[in-house]
Design a protein around this motif. Structure first.
Motif, PDB file in Angstrom:
ATOM      1  N   THR A 214      -4.489  -1.199  -0.936  1.00 44.61           N
ATOM      2  CA  THR A 214      -3.973  -2.215  -1.852  1.00 44.61           C
ATOM      3  C   THR A 214      -4.144  -1.771  -3.296  1.00 44.61           C
ATOM      4  OG1 THR A 214      -4.429  -3.992  -0.291  1.00 44.61           O
ATOM      5  CG2 THR A 214      -4.218  -4.632  -2.586  1.00 44.61           C
ATOM      6  N   VAL A 215      -3.167  -2.099  -4.104  1.00 44.17           N
ATOM      7  CA  VAL A 215      -3.179  -1.725  -5.519  1.00 44.17           C
ATOM      8  C   VAL A 215      -4.399  -2.288  -6.242  1.00 44.17           C
ATOM      9  CG1 VAL A 215      -1.770  -3.708  -6.258  1.00 44.17           C
ATOM     10  CG2 VAL A 215      -1.781  -1.642  -7.632  1.00 44.17           C
ATOM     11  N   VAL A 216      -4.919  -1.480  -7.168  1.00 46.99           N
ATOM     12  CA  VAL A 216      -5.985  -1.887  -8.073  1.00 46.99           C
ATOM     13  C   VAL A 216      -5.469  -1.646  -9.489  1.00 46.99           C
ATOM     14  CG1 VAL A 216      -8.328  -1.405  -8.872  1.00 46.99           C
ATOM     15  CG2 VAL A 216      -7.788  -1.258  -6.440  1.00 46.99           C
ATOM     16  N   LEU A 217      -5.468  -2.674 -10.298  1.00 45.11           N
ATOM     17  CA  LEU A 217      -5.013  -2.548 -11.680  1.00 45.11           C
ATOM     18  C   LEU A 217      -6.171  -2.064 -12.542  1.00 45.11           C
ATOM     19  CD1 LEU A 217      -2.726  -2.982 -13.724  1.00 45.11           C
ATOM     20  CD2 LEU A 217      -3.515  -5.349 -13.957  1.00 45.11           C
ATOM     21  N   LEU A 218      -6.013  -0.892 -13.119  1.00 47.18           N
ATOM     22  CA  LEU A 218      -7.061  -0.301 -13.955  1.00 47.18           C
ATOM     23  C   LEU A 218      -6.922  -0.665 -15.424  1.00 47.18           C
ATOM     24  CD1 LEU A 218      -7.040   3.317 -12.465  1.00 47.18           C
ATOM     25  CD2 LEU A 218      -8.589   1.428 -11.887  1.00 47.18           C
ATOM     26  N   ASN A 219      -5.676  -0.912 -15.862  1.00 46.35           N
ATOM     27  CA  ASN A 219      -5.423  -1.166 -17.278  1.00 46.35           C
ATOM     28  C   ASN A 219      -4.240  -2.122 -17.410  1.00 46.35           C
ATOM     29  OD1 ASN A 219      -5.007  -1.106 -20.014  1.00 46.35           O
ATOM     30  ND2 ASN A 219      -4.736   1.100 -20.161  1.00 46.35           N
TER      31      ASN A 219
ATOM     32  N   GLY B 223       0.778  -1.231   0.000  1.00 46.21           N
ATOM     33  CA  GLY B 223       0.000   0.000   0.000  1.00 46.21           C
ATOM     34  C   GLY B 223       0.809   1.280   0.000  1.00 46.21           C
ATOM     35  N   ALA B 224       2.037   1.244  -0.488  1.00 43.82           N
ATOM     36  CA  ALA B 224       2.888   2.436  -0.502  1.00 43.82           C
ATOM     37  C   ALA B 224       2.342   3.532  -1.420  1.00 43.82           C
ATOM     38  CB  ALA B 224       4.309   2.066  -0.921  1.00 43.82           C
ATOM     39  N   GLY B 225       1.683   3.152  -2.511  1.00 49.79           N
ATOM     40  CA  GLY B 225       1.032   4.119  -3.380  1.00 49.79           C
ATOM     41  C   GLY B 225       1.871   4.729  -4.477  1.00 49.79           C
ATOM     42  N   GLN B 226       3.127   4.337  -4.590  1.00 50.97           N
ATOM     43  CA  GLN B 226       3.977   4.891  -5.645  1.00 50.97           C
ATOM     44  C   GLN B 226       3.418   4.614  -7.034  1.00 50.97           C
ATOM     45  OE1 GLN B 226       6.798   6.904  -5.321  1.00 50.97           O
ATOM     46  NE2 GLN B 226       5.882   6.969  -3.288  1.00 50.97           N
ATOM     47  N   CYS B 227       2.833   3.457  -7.217  1.00 53.48           N
ATOM     48  CA  CYS B 227       2.285   3.095  -8.521  1.00 53.48           C
ATOM     49  C   CYS B 227       1.174   4.046  -8.939  1.00 53.48           C
ATOM     50  CB  CYS B 227       1.792   1.653  -8.522  1.00 53.48           C
ATOM     51  SG  CYS B 227       0.560   1.281  -7.240  1.00 53.48           S
ATOM     52  N   ALA B 228       0.264   4.340  -8.023  1.00 55.02           N
ATOM     53  CA  ALA B 228      -0.855   5.228  -8.323  1.00 55.02           C
ATOM     54  C   ALA B 228      -0.384   6.657  -8.578  1.00 55.02           C
ATOM     55  CB  ALA B 228      -1.874   5.188  -7.193  1.00 55.02           C
ATOM     56  N   LEU B 229       0.675   7.058  -7.934  1.00 55.05           N
ATOM     57  CA  LEU B 229       1.231   8.390  -8.167  1.00 55.05           C
ATOM     58  C   LEU B 229       1.936   8.477  -9.512  1.00 55.05           C
ATOM     59  CD1 LEU B 229       2.714   9.188  -4.647  1.00 55.05           C
ATOM     60  CD2 LEU B 229       0.710  10.225  -5.710  1.00 55.05           C
TER      61      LEU B 229
END
Length: 66
Positions: free
Chosen positions: A32-37, A12-18
């Motif tokens: 938790t990460v959610v893959l949108l594409n 849940g660090a959030g770097q991916c969403a940023l």
């Protein structure tokens, strides 16, 4: 490019969403990460690769499509 995530590994660090907000998001309840594409456009490949490289729990996998 094909993207997969392992939600069980995600911390849940959030770097991916940023870094790639059109490809990744986070669940509101636990981060938790959610893959949108899973197959992002070429224009997003660099950001997605950076997200995978910077993921502290190695929860993001990127494979190159032929």
């Amino acid at each position: 490019m094909q993207v997969t995530v392992d939600e069980d590994k995600c911390c849940g660090a959030g770097q991916c969403a940023l870094l790639a907000p059109t490809v990744f998001d986070q669940r509101d309840d636990d981060g938790t990460v959610v893959l949108l594409n899973a197959a992002p456009d070429r224009s997003e490949h660099t950001a997605v690769q950076q997200a995978a490289d910077r993921c502290p729990s190695a929860a993001i996998r990127v494979s190159r499509s032929a």
